[in-house]
Design an enzyme around this catalytic site. Structure first.
Site, PDB file in Angstrom:
ATOM      1  N   GLY A 184       1.070  -6.063   0.292  1.00 47.13           N
ATOM      2  CA  GLY A 184      -0.067  -5.473   0.987  1.00 47.13           C
ATOM      3  C   GLY A 184      -1.028  -4.206   0.515  1.00 47.13           C
ATOM      4  O   GLY A 184      -0.318  -3.530  -0.413  1.00 47.13           O
ATOM      5  N   CYS A 185      -2.039  -4.244   1.019  1.00 44.93           N
ATOM      6  CA  CYS A 185      -2.816  -3.173   0.462  1.00 44.93           C
ATOM      7  C   CYS A 185      -2.304  -1.572   0.762  1.00 44.93           C
ATOM      8  O   CYS A 185      -2.083  -1.056  -0.330  1.00 44.93           O
ATOM      9  CB  CYS A 185      -4.377  -3.420   0.883  1.00 44.93           C
ATOM     10  SG  CYS A 185      -4.658  -3.324   2.749  1.00 44.93           S
ATOM     11  N   HIS A 186      -2.342  -1.184   1.972  1.00 45.57           N
ATOM     12  CA  HIS A 186      -1.872   0.004   2.110  1.00 45.57           C
ATOM     13  C   HIS A 186      -0.398   0.297   1.293  1.00 45.57           C
ATOM     14  O   HIS A 186      -0.114   1.238   0.815  1.00 45.57           O
ATOM     15  CB  HIS A 186      -1.685   0.161   3.692  1.00 45.57           C
ATOM     16  CG  HIS A 186      -2.963   0.277   4.420  1.00 45.57           C
ATOM     17  ND1 HIS A 186      -3.858   1.355   4.217  1.00 45.57           N
ATOM     18  CD2 HIS A 186      -3.601  -0.656   5.149  1.00 45.57           C
ATOM     19  CE1 HIS A 186      -4.799   1.058   4.885  1.00 45.57           C
ATOM     20  NE2 HIS A 186      -4.615  -0.041   5.458  1.00 45.57           N
ATOM     21  N   SER A 226       0.752  -1.055  -1.114  1.00 43.01           N
ATOM     22  CA  SER A 226       0.947  -1.019  -2.787  1.00 43.01           C
ATOM     23  C   SER A 226       0.487   0.522  -2.972  1.00 43.01           C
ATOM     24  O   SER A 226       0.983   1.008  -4.021  1.00 43.01           O
ATOM     25  CB  SER A 226      -0.394  -1.728  -3.215  1.00 43.01           C
ATOM     26  OG  SER A 226      -0.084  -3.245  -3.068  1.00 43.01           O
TER      27      SER A 226
END
Length: 307
Positions: A115-117, A119
């Site tokens: 996931g972006c957050h 990461s």
């Protein structure tokens, strides 16, 4: 030539993966007609014909699509960009810069894209847990600034529409129930016993992400030394001088596929900061990096790496 199928190519992540791969001479993109886009039989045929499949789908649809792989299929590699398989031990977690994961990704047919957050948080915390600077039982907090593209087509249209809600003019905190979908992977991949208090914030800019984890009473030089050694390869790097005259913009890495790690503050109050593009190293750039690793080619092939 590597045959690639993007299941869910109409979404934000799928469109960007398609854009990145369309000009590569080593890739053949398998296309499905618009009328068959939701036909499970046609999708199954495409998935089993491909060498590499990107699932850019909601969780339930991604689980269904993964089940379409034939039991005797030993060649198709699935890279799932959804949340569905990120804490599933049968899937390699697609953050190759973490200890041991590059080899696991290379040898896996099932790869869960981070996931972006998550990461950003994992890039900051996992090395320090491994180095025993942060104890596994620590109670941590994290706030994360992101551009609105991370919300997909619906949020993009909302922010870019005429006569939009004036509340969109200011940053908006969300995930306030503390049940954000990235929390399970943030906890597990870092080896933490407790999930962090997580405060994601979306603001009026298209792309970019800045994730910050504050710490009290730590040796800031020891932390920097860990990061310098830990991020010596891959698409993550440590930057000793990351700020812009005392500011740090969450949009600084928009359009890029690498990630910057920095340490701010002092020994009493430390800020760990990760900056990247939520659509790059936070989504499509990470997925393509994982594909490159499986193919045994340079990880930055087809990506924008400026470190």
């Amino acid at each position: 030539m590597v045959k690639v199928f993007i299941d869910g190519s109409a979404g934000t992540t799928g469109l960007r993966i398609n854009e990145r791969l369309s000009d590569r001479e080593d890739i053949e993109l398998l296309k499905i007609s618009e009328e068959l886009r939701k036909d499970n039989g046609a999708r199954k045929d495409m998935i089993n014909a491909a060498d590499m499949v990107f699932l850019c789908l909601p969780d339930d649809a991604a689980i269904e699509a993964a089940s379409f792989v034939n039991k005797d299929n030993d060649h198709t590699v699935i890279i799932d960009t959804s949340t569905a398989h990120r804490v599933n031990d049968a899937w390699a977690y697609g953050f190759p810069e973490l200890t041991g994961l590059r080899k696991k990704i290379k040898n896996s047919q099932l790869i869960a894209n981070p996931g972006c957050h998550a990461s950003g948080f994992i890039s900051l915390v996992a090395p320090l847990v491994e180095a025993k600077i942060i104890p596994k039982e620590a109670y941590l907090s994290c706030f994360s600034l992101t551009g609105y593209s991370g919300g997909g087509k619906k949020m993009i249209a909302e922010y870019e529409s005429e006569g939009r809600n004036p509340l969109l003019d200011g940053p908006r905190q969300y995930g306030i129930s503390q049940s954000h979908k990235h929390l399970p992977e943030m906890k597990k991949i870092c080896g933490l016993e407790n999930s962090p208090v997580f405060c994601p914030i979306v603001a009026d800019f298209y792309a970019g992400m800045e994730v910050t984890v504050p710490l009290f009473h730590c040796d800031i030089d020891a932390i920097k030394a860990v990061y310098k050694e830990y991020y010596s390869q891959g698409n993550v790097f440590f930057n000793e001088n990351a700020d812009e005259n005392g500011y740090m913009s969450a949009a600084a890495f928009a359009g890029r596929d690498d990630m910057e790690i920095s340490v701010q503050g002092n020994n009493d109050r430390v800020l760990l900061v990760s900056r990247f593009d939520n659509l790059g190293k936070g989504a499509s750039g990470a997925a393509i990096q994982n594909m490159n690793i499986v193919l045994g080619i340079d990880e930055g092939t087809g990506l924008t790496i400026m470190k």
